[in-house]
Design an enzyme around this catalytic site. Structure first.
Site, PDB file in Angstrom:
ATOM      1  N   SER A 189       0.860  -1.181   0.000  1.00  0.00           N
ATOM      2  CA  SER A 189       0.000   0.000   0.000  1.00  0.00           C
ATOM      3  C   SER A 189       0.898   1.233   0.000  1.00  0.00           C
ATOM      4  O   SER A 189       2.060   1.163   0.420  1.00  0.00           O
ATOM      5  CB  SER A 189      -0.860   0.022   1.267  1.00  0.00           C
ATOM      6  OG  SER A 189      -1.484   1.279   1.445  1.00  0.00           O
ATOM      7  N   TYR A 202      -2.003  -1.497  10.581  1.00  0.00           N
ATOM      8  CA  TYR A 202      -2.189  -1.760   9.151  1.00  0.00           C
ATOM      9  C   TYR A 202      -0.978  -1.300   8.340  1.00  0.00           C
ATOM     10  O   TYR A 202      -0.424  -2.058   7.537  1.00  0.00           O
ATOM     11  CB  TYR A 202      -3.450  -1.040   8.660  1.00  0.00           C
ATOM     12  CG  TYR A 202      -3.648  -1.115   7.163  1.00  0.00           C
ATOM     13  CD1 TYR A 202      -4.199  -2.248   6.574  1.00  0.00           C
ATOM     14  CD2 TYR A 202      -3.287  -0.055   6.328  1.00  0.00           C
ATOM     15  CE1 TYR A 202      -4.378  -2.323   5.201  1.00  0.00           C
ATOM     16  CE2 TYR A 202      -3.471  -0.119   4.961  1.00  0.00           C
ATOM     17  CZ  TYR A 202      -4.015  -1.251   4.405  1.00  0.00           C
ATOM     18  OH  TYR A 202      -4.184  -1.321   3.032  1.00  0.00           O
TER      19      TYR A 202
HETATM   20  P1  NAD Z   1     -11.928  -5.477   0.123  1.00  0.00           P
HETATM   21  O1  NAD Z   1     -12.568  -5.400   1.443  1.00  0.00           O
HETATM   22  O2  NAD Z   1     -12.829  -5.478  -1.042  1.00  0.00           O
HETATM   23  O3  NAD Z   1     -10.980  -6.748   0.067  1.00  0.00           O
HETATM   24  C1  NAD Z   1     -10.318  -7.250   1.188  1.00  0.00           C
HETATM   25  C2  NAD Z   1     -10.609  -8.741   1.265  1.00  0.00           C
HETATM   26  O4  NAD Z   1      -9.749  -9.340   2.238  1.00  0.00           O
HETATM   27  C3  NAD Z   1     -12.011  -9.066   1.706  1.00  0.00           C
HETATM   28  O5  NAD Z   1     -12.881  -9.171   0.613  1.00  0.00           O
HETATM   29  C4  NAD Z   1     -11.842 -10.410   2.412  1.00  0.00           C
HETATM   30  O6  NAD Z   1     -12.247 -11.467   1.580  1.00  0.00           O
HETATM   31  C5  NAD Z   1     -10.351 -10.527   2.638  1.00  0.00           C
HETATM   32  N1  NAD Z   1     -10.063 -10.820   4.034  1.00  0.00           N
HETATM   33  C6  NAD Z   1      -9.955  -9.941   5.059  1.00  0.00           C
HETATM   34  N2  NAD Z   1      -9.706 -10.610   6.202  1.00  0.00           N
HETATM   35  C7  NAD Z   1      -9.661 -11.925   5.878  1.00  0.00           C
HETATM   36  C8  NAD Z   1      -9.451 -13.116   6.626  1.00  0.00           C
HETATM   37  N3  NAD Z   1      -9.209 -13.093   7.946  1.00  0.00           N
HETATM   38  N4  NAD Z   1      -9.505 -14.304   5.967  1.00  0.00           N
HETATM   39  C9  NAD Z   1      -9.740 -14.337   4.641  1.00  0.00           C
HETATM   40  N5  NAD Z   1      -9.934 -13.247   3.890  1.00  0.00           N
HETATM   41  C10 NAD Z   1      -9.898 -12.061   4.509  1.00  0.00           C
HETATM   42  O7  NAD Z   1     -10.918  -4.246   0.059  1.00  0.00           O
HETATM   43  P2  NAD Z   1      -9.743  -3.816  -0.956  1.00  0.00           P
HETATM   44  O8  NAD Z   1      -9.542  -2.385  -0.713  1.00  0.00           O
HETATM   45  O9  NAD Z   1      -9.970  -4.281  -2.324  1.00  0.00           O
HETATM   46  O10 NAD Z   1      -8.475  -4.559  -0.320  1.00  0.00           O
HETATM   47  C11 NAD Z   1      -7.667  -5.472  -1.023  1.00  0.00           C
HETATM   48  C12 NAD Z   1      -6.212  -5.301  -0.630  1.00  0.00           C
HETATM   49  O11 NAD Z   1      -5.746  -4.051  -1.131  1.00  0.00           O
HETATM   50  C13 NAD Z   1      -5.929  -5.304   0.869  1.00  0.00           C
HETATM   51  O12 NAD Z   1      -4.741  -6.026   1.123  1.00  0.00           O
HETATM   52  C14 NAD Z   1      -5.708  -3.837   1.160  1.00  0.00           C
HETATM   53  O13 NAD Z   1      -4.874  -3.657   2.274  1.00  0.00           O
HETATM   54  C15 NAD Z   1      -5.036  -3.407  -0.120  1.00  0.00           C
HETATM   55  N6  NAD Z   1      -5.049  -1.958  -0.343  1.00  0.00           N
HETATM   56  C16 NAD Z   1      -6.240  -1.323  -0.499  1.00  0.00           C
HETATM   57  C17 NAD Z   1      -6.232   0.057  -0.697  1.00  0.00           C
HETATM   58  C18 NAD Z   1      -7.512   0.817  -0.846  1.00  0.00           C
HETATM   59  O14 NAD Z   1      -7.467   2.053  -0.794  1.00  0.00           O
HETATM   60  N7  NAD Z   1      -8.638   0.165  -1.044  1.00  0.00           N
HETATM   61  C19 NAD Z   1      -5.028   0.754  -0.770  1.00  0.00           C
HETATM   62  C20 NAD Z   1      -3.846   0.055  -0.613  1.00  0.00           C
HETATM   63  C21 NAD Z   1      -3.870  -1.304  -0.405  1.00  0.00           C
END
Ligand code: NAD
Ligand code: MG
Length: 298
Positions: A189, A202
């Site tokens: 991230s 985080y």
């Molecule tokens: P999202 O909520 O759509 O996806 C996150 C997914 O993680 C969930 O759908 C869930 O299935 C899974 N998850 C969480 N805890 C879990 C567990 N204990 N067991 C199994 N699965 C689990 O959100 P997103 O924003 O698409 O996040 C995806 C990735 O991108 C994450 O790693 C997040 O840190 C990273 N990220 C997101 C952003 C943002 O701004 N959205 C920015 C940087 C990084």
């Protein structure tokens, strides 16, 4: 309609959103988020870049992982997605799109923070796909806690279990199955470089993922396996409305952090994962590809 192939000013390639204040219990359903994140369902066009590949994508039910799953299927890959049980309806939406692309799509629900499940998941993926050659760790949790006094050791540990330990355990279990040419992609991230003061646990996991991946990349290239990282910036997903950020800040989500002036959509992050899985990135090893609307990173 946003479309990755149309020549367009990137500031306006996707809507400039101002999400209303809203909240769901963790992990949340993307179908209930306002607006619903764009996974590229209507727009992503494959060009055969992952033909015949066998991919495991964690967090593949929604957000970035969901967009990656749809893109991989349209590029010709069979896909196993993992997610939490409560997210079955979001997973079904993505699985429908994988199957509509003519590929195998299998969902394996389970909690990645439980010791033993990551290895089980890898075994299921190998069984369902008849092998494995792309491991994509996208699952992650993010809980907003503004005061360190309120950040419990339990939360600190659970965040590390989900974001770091699970990715390690999945890679460890997968490596014996990965032939030379296989690819591993982890998800960091922008927070890895500029930690927000209200997401200490985080942000620290994201720094750890970067570091772990660069170490793994050096070790695993000796087996012909490439490890790389995608570091997204502010991307609209249900993660934000499940205590991911200060709820009151949602209407401004992404607009001030990224020079592009808006949040990204999962559909805009997925192509980075396609690139890093495909042979097009054959000389890219141990890299972190930032996809963040212009935020400065090392
Ligand atoms: P999202 O909520 O759509 O996806 C996150 C997914 O993680 C969930 O759908 C869930 O299935 C899974 N998850 C969480 N805890 C879990 C567990 N204990 N067991 C199994 N699965 C689990 O959100 P997103 O924003 O698409 O996040 C995806 C990735 O991108 C994450 O790693 C997040 O840190 C990273 N990220 C997101 C952003 C943002 O701004 N959205 C920015 C940087 C990084
Ligand atoms: Mg989800």
């Amino acid at each position: 309609m946003s479309d990755q192939y149309r020549f367009i000013d990137p500031r306006h390639a996707y809507p400039v959103i101002s999400p209303p204040v809203q909240q769901q219990p963790e992990p949340g359903l993307q179908s209930q988020a306002d607006p619903v994140p764009d996974l590229g369902e209507e727009t992503y066009r494959g060009t055969g870049r992952l033909a015949g590949r066998k991919a495991l994508i964690t967090g593949g039910d929604s957000g970035i992982g969901g967009a990656v799953a749809i893109a991989y299927a349209r590029e010709g890959a069979d896909v196993v997605i993992s997610y939490l049980r409560e997210e079955q309806s979001d997973a079904d939406h993505v699985l429908e799109h994988i199957r509509a692309a003519g590929r195998i799509g299998v969902g394996v629900p389970g909690d990645l923070s439980e010791r033993g499940f990551p290895a089980e998941l890898v075994a299921r993926a190998v069984e369902e796909l008849g092998g494995l050659d792309a491991v994509v760790n996208v699952a992650g949790r993010q809980l907003w806690v503004p005061d360190i006094a309120d950040l419990s050791e339990e939360q600190f540990e659970a965040t590390f279990r989900t974001n770091v330990f699970a990715a390690f355990a999945i890679v460890k279990a997968a490596v014996p199955h990965l032939a030379p040419g296989s690819t591993i992609i982890n998800t960091a991230s922008a927070e890895a470089y500029s930690p927000a003061p209200d997401r200490l646990d985080y942000a620290a996991t994201k720094g750890a993922i970067n570091n772990l991946s660069k170490g793994m990349a050096q070790q695993l290239i000796e087996r012909g396996i490439r490890v790389n990282v995608v570091a997204p910036g502010p991307t609209w997903s249900v993660l934000q409305v499940t205590q991911g950020v200060d709820p009151e800040s949602l209407p401004e989500f992404g607009s001030s952090e990224a020079p592009i002036g808006r949040a990204g959509q999962p559909a805009e992050i997925a192509p980075a994962y396609v690139y890093l899985a495909s042979g097009e990135s054959s000389f890219t090893v141990g890299a972190t590809l930032s996809v963040n609307g212009g935020m400065i990173t090392p």
